[in-house]
Design a protein around this motif. Sequence first.
Motif, PDB file in Angstrom:
ATOM      1  N   GLN A   1      -8.779   7.878 -40.138  1.00 34.70           N
ATOM      2  CA  GLN A   1      -8.006   8.460 -39.039  1.00 34.70           C
ATOM      3  C   GLN A   1      -7.542   7.400 -38.051  1.00 34.70           C
ATOM      4  N   SER A   2      -8.407   6.454 -37.717  1.00 35.37           N
ATOM      5  CA  SER A   2      -8.015   5.429 -36.743  1.00 35.37           C
ATOM      6  C   SER A   2      -6.979   4.486 -37.335  1.00 35.37           C
ATOM      7  N   ARG A   3      -7.079   4.200 -38.632  1.00 34.61           N
ATOM      8  CA  ARG A   3      -6.097   3.324 -39.268  1.00 34.61           C
ATOM      9  C   ARG A   3      -4.735   4.002 -39.350  1.00 34.61           C
ATOM     10  N   GLU A   4      -4.726   5.281 -39.641  1.00 34.97           N
ATOM     11  CA  GLU A   4      -3.468   6.009 -39.677  1.00 34.97           C
ATOM     12  C   GLU A   4      -2.851   6.098 -38.283  1.00 34.97           C
ATOM     13  N   ALA A   5      -3.687   6.335 -37.264  1.00 40.70           N
ATOM     14  CA  ALA A   5      -3.178   6.387 -35.894  1.00 40.70           C
ATOM     15  C   ALA A   5      -2.590   5.042 -35.493  1.00 40.70           C
ATOM     16  N   ARG A   6      -3.238   3.970 -35.914  1.00 34.31           N
ATOM     17  CA  ARG A   6      -2.715   2.640 -35.575  1.00 34.31           C
ATOM     18  C   ARG A   6      -1.363   2.414 -36.250  1.00 34.31           C
TER      19      ARG A   6
END
Length: 326
Positions: A200-205
């Motif tokens: 999730q954090s990688r996609e948000a980034r």
Amino acid sequence: MTDSGAVIDWLLGSDPSIRWQVMRDLLDASEAEWMAERAKVETEGWGARLLSYQDEDGQWAGGAFLPRNFNSREWHEHGQPWTATSFSLSQLREFGLDPSSERARRTVELIGASSRWDEGGQPYWQGEVEECINGRTVADGAYFGVDVSSIVNRLVGERLEDGGWNCERINGSVRSSFASTINVLEGLLEFERATGGTPQSREARRSGEEYILERNLFRRLGTGEPADERFLRFVHPNRWRYDMLRALDYFRSAALLTGAAPDPRLGEAIEHVRLRRLEDGTWPLDWSPTGRVWFEIDDGQGRPSQWITLRAMRVLKWWESWYRTA
């Protein structure tokens, strides 16, 4: 200074916080060499000086975001103060204080035990209520080895439909801002560097990067006009402020972590950086945020800046290693 060698000598004659980054990013020195130089940040120069102002409870100026003796009149008359814990920690991260040092470990422990946010009263490492502040808190916490995953999860959930973030979301904003987005992106990147991140954090980034990239780092999506003329001017210390050089430095750091090639949409901003180089090979400081500071680290507006020059040179070196241009 008319060639890169003379400029590098000028940078090496500066503070340890600049020297170690020159050694790593411009001279490709061995890790042992630049780590030895980075260790001096704690005991010499700007890093040691900033640490000397630390309170016994681990904070700076007695507060998390604002100094203990802050009066709102000061903000209106002199500008936002930058001496409290949040901005001091971010500056130590920029300087490169070794996060594994005893001083760094003790600092984050004390802050976790003593510091509470001005807005809401939460313990410091649980995060504040605003995305811009929380992005920097994640960056600082991840860098210094703190578990900031709960703040990361909150930021992921606060992403707007256009892919970025805006600290005015709580007041009804539905459009992202460049400044809020770069603050969150830097936090997510540091979290990913420290932990690998989450899906999730990688996609948000990635979505936050796309928000900036599709605007060529400074343009309005609808009209193509500059979203803010200040984005074209180089600012240091950035604090929470956005400019295209800060964005370029972020994209360089992200690409070095992932091994990705530079996105071609960075090209216009890269060319702007090239055009801003002075005849002596340095880059100038265009402006700094007003307000209370512990001490100045640049020579003033319009003067060559070692910080701006370091960032510009390493961004260009990275870009030109992929796209060989004159």
